[in-house]
Each structure stands twice: as structure tokens, then as C-alpha cells.
Design an enzyme around this catalytic site. Structure first.
Site, short mmCIF file in Angstrom:
data_model
loop_
_atom_site.label_atom_id
_atom_site.label_comp_id
_atom_site.label_asym_id
_atom_site.label_seq_id
_atom_site.Cartn_x
_atom_site.Cartn_y
_atom_site.Cartn_z
N VAL A 32 7.15 -6.64 7.47
CA VAL A 32 5.97 -7.20 6.83
C VAL A 32 6.20 -7.11 5.33
CG1 VAL A 32 3.49 -7.07 6.52
CG2 VAL A 32 4.50 -6.46 8.74
N LYS A 33 6.05 -8.23 4.63
CA LYS A 33 6.31 -8.29 3.20
C LYS A 33 5.04 -7.96 2.41
CE LYS A 33 8.97 -11.82 1.81
NZ LYS A 33 9.48 -13.21 1.72
N ILE A 34 5.17 -6.99 1.51
CA ILE A 34 4.11 -6.62 0.58
C ILE A 34 4.71 -6.64 -0.82
CG2 ILE A 34 2.49 -4.82 -0.13
CD1 ILE A 34 2.44 -3.79 2.71
N ILE B 36 7.63 -11.45 7.70
CA ILE B 36 6.37 -12.18 7.61
C ILE B 36 5.61 -11.60 6.43
CG2 ILE B 36 5.12 -10.62 9.18
CD1 ILE B 36 3.72 -13.16 10.30
#
Length: 367
Positions: free
Chosen positions: A137-139, A106
Site C-alpha cells: 500500500v503506497k503512502i 496500490i
């Protein structure tokens, strides 16, 4: 075994699907894909935008309208529901792999890419809401977000570092992962459960470099087309092996830490002149992930060739990059421009998505 299953069984590469929507989940298509060898899933605003416009989420939007939620909150409910349900479907892969695979990603909103504190706060929020061990979690790998990436990993949040193009940036990202694990270990936290992938965008490199080569137009320039992306990825994998198979990670690995796998994103072939599974075939190697759109999955199942290619021809990869740079194209400049363009494109997609949801919200609101 089919070609996707052989990728994992024979080459230790995990094929993921680069797509999500409610129909994929509810129809059983995702479970079917998992049965055929898909081992993970990624999502982004562009994918969600197309899904929302199709009307699949009208009932959910009506409920959110009744709850008084704004457009951003409506999107959050859409993505939390879909990513959570997809992670539940892939949980069996996660458990069978002892936590090494079976993840769903996400994304922190791309308009936060220049704000480390806000990105970290959003990562914490999404991680807490999903409350599943097999979520990333995509950063993005912007300079501003490197501290957020390290902080999140130190807190035990699984992170997919996205929008990577540069080998030098990859080295920074890999070392941010190691630094985050060391901080977590020093604080007495469990480093064995933390997972991360470093997502390299592949085809966009060729798209940009090929355009420059076409503009040069010489015979040597035209012969160099279609080589930059694969060569760049091979050099990144070489850097991965130096870092994670060398001394600087050895003590963490001995303590049970997982390596940060390279993930190949944007692996559909944009130029119809190139073989439609070119990137999928040329980037096969152990401890990696390849995210594939539906059409590339079908093509690879039909006529893909499974063979270890990723760490073959390193000298040729270096020569290809040098040949391109000898024509006046600096790869450092290319990759710097690509991440700026990538953030801008993802931000535009997110703004478009907000517009689609807002239009749906207005159309579905009670009279």
C-alpha cells in the site's frame, strides 16, 4: 539472459513495471513481462486515468452503476480487481523469492496526504480487501503521514513509501520502518513477513534543477545539468547502507526482518538530450528496485548496460551537489518543493480520474 534478467541475477536489482491496465492483465502481456524478468508492478491515479478513458472498464462500470455505487467506489473496484489480478500473476515471483519480491502496489488516495488518521484507515481498508501477502500500500512521505507509515508497518501492512526526494526525509522514513518493526516485535507479531520499499522519484529532480540552471545560464551552470538526480539517489543509497548495514538494524535483521529497499521511480528520461536509459544504468545496485515505464523497458532490453553503478563515485556525487548549491540552488528547498508539487500533481490526477469515471458513469447509465 536478457538485460532485465541480468539486472537481478548479476546485480540483485529488481526491475518492476510502472504501468497497469486491464488489457495488460487479460492479454497475457504482464505474464509475458514477468517471463522476461519483470519482478513487480506499481500503479497510480495517472496510470488508471488513462486506462479508464480507453473504455476498458465499461462493463465493470455498468455493474457498479447497477449496484448503486458512487464514483469513488467504482474506482476502488477497478483498482482492487486490477491490482489483485496482477498480484496473482506475480505470486510465483513472490514465492520463489521467499517473500522478498513479486509485489504490486496500490495507492492511498493522494488527497489524504495531509491526514495521517485517514491515510492509515485507508491503508487498512485496501490491505484487507486485497488480502494478499505480495501487495504494497503506497503512502506518501509527507510529514503528516510518517505516523501512519509507522503504525501501518507495526500492524504488519506492507508499505511503499512514495513521493520521496530528500535524503533527510529518507532517513526519517527508514527509521519509521525500523520503529514500526520494533513495535510489532514487542507486541509479539511476526516481523519476518513485513516488507517495505522507499520510493525515490528521480527524473523530477533533474527537471526542476535543470530549469533553475538554465535560468542562471552561466557555463558552470549549464555544465551541471543532468547531475542532480543521480547524485541525490546515490547519497540516499549511501544513507540506506549506513542504516541497514549498520548497528541500528542488526538485531532486527538477526530476528529475520527484511531491509527496506530503495526503489527508484520516475526513471524515464524526460530530456531528449540525455541517454534514454541514463537513470536505469546509473542507479544499478544490490537490494534495490527500479520501476520502469514500458518505453524504458524496451530501451533497456535493446541497449542497456548492466553494471554496478549505484555505489560508485560517491565523492563525485557529493561534489555535484555542492557545485549546484554553490550556484545558489539549495537542494533542501528543491526537495521540499518537489514533494508539495508531487502531492498536488497526484491529487490533480486523482481528481481528473474521478472526472473521467464520473463521465463514463453518466454515459453508461441506463436511460
Amino acid at each position: 539472459m536478457n538485460m532485465l534478467q541480468r539486472l537481478h541475477a548479476e546485480q540483485d536489482q529488481s526491475p518492476w513495471i510502472d504501468f497497469i491496465d486491464r488489457d495488460l492483465i487479460d492479454s497475457g502481456k504482464l505474464a509475458e513481462r514477468v517471463g522476461k524478468g519483470i519482478r513487480g508492478l506499481t500503479s497510480n491515479p495517472t496510470i488508471f486515468g488513462k486506462a479508464v478513458a480507453s473504455g476498458q472498464y465499461d462493463d465493470l462500470i455498468r455493474r457498479e452503476i447497477a449496484a448503486g455505487h458512487d464514483t469513488r467506489r467504482i474506482f476502488e473496484e477497478i483498482e482492487i480487481a486490477d491490482v489483485g489480478d496482477a498480484a496473482d500473476i506475480l505470486r510465483t515471483v513472490y514465492e520463489e523469492a521467499d517473500g522478498a519480491d513479486g509485489f504490486v502496489s496500490i495507492e492511498v488516495e493522494p488527497d489524504l496526504a495531509d491526514d495521517s488518521d485517514a491515510s492509515l484507515a485507508r491503508a487498512r481498508h485496501l490491505w484487507g480487501r486485497l488480502n494478499r501477502p505480495n501487495v504494497f500500500v503506497k503512502i506518501p512521505a509527507t510529514p503528516a503521514c510518517l505516523p501512519a507509515i509507522e503504525d501501518a508497518l507495526a500492524e504488519g501492512i506492507n508499505i511503499n513509501i512514495t513521493l520521496m526526494f530528500s535524503v533527510d526525509v529518507y532517513r526519517d522514513v527508514a527509521r519509521a520502518y525500523i520503529a514500526g518493526l520494533r513495535r510489532r516485535q514487542a507486541a509479539g507479531g511476526d516481523i519476518r513477513s513485513v516488507a517495505s520499499v522507499a520510493s525515490f522519484f528521480v527524473s523530477r529532480v533533474d527537471t526542476k534543477v535543470d530549469k533553475a540552471l538554465d535560468a542562471i545560464g552561466t557555463e558552470s551552470a549549464l555544465e551541471a545539468r543532468g547531475q542532480a538526480a543521480i547524485a541525490n539517489a546515490k547519497l540516499a543509497y549511501h544513507a540506506y547502507k549506513e542504516i541497514f548495514e549498520g548497528g541500528e538494524f542488526a538485531d532486527l535483521e538477526a530476528a529475520g526482518a527484511r531491509v527496506q529497499r530503495c526503489l527508484w521511480a520516475s526513471t524515464s528520461t524526460k530530456n531528449p538530450v540525455y541517454r534514454d536509459v541514463m537513470y536505469a544504468e546509473e542507479l544499478i545496485g544490490p537490494m534495490t528496485v527500479d520501476t520502469l515505464p514500458n518505453e524504458t523497458i524496451e530501451a533497456f532490453l535493446d541497449h542497456g548496460v548492466v553494471s554496478r553503478t549505484l555505489d560508485v563515485g560517491l565523492d563525485e556525487a557529493l561534489a555535484a551537489i555542492r557545485a549546484i548549491e554553490s550556484l545558489g540552488i539549495r537542494m533542501e528547498t528543491v526537495t521540499e518543493e518537489l514533494i508539495v508539487e508531487g502531492v498536488a500533481a497526484f491529487t490533480k490526477s486523482f481528481e481528473d480520474l474521478m472526472g473521467v469515471i464520473d463521465a463514463q458513469r453518466k454515459a453508461l447509465a441506463p436511460a
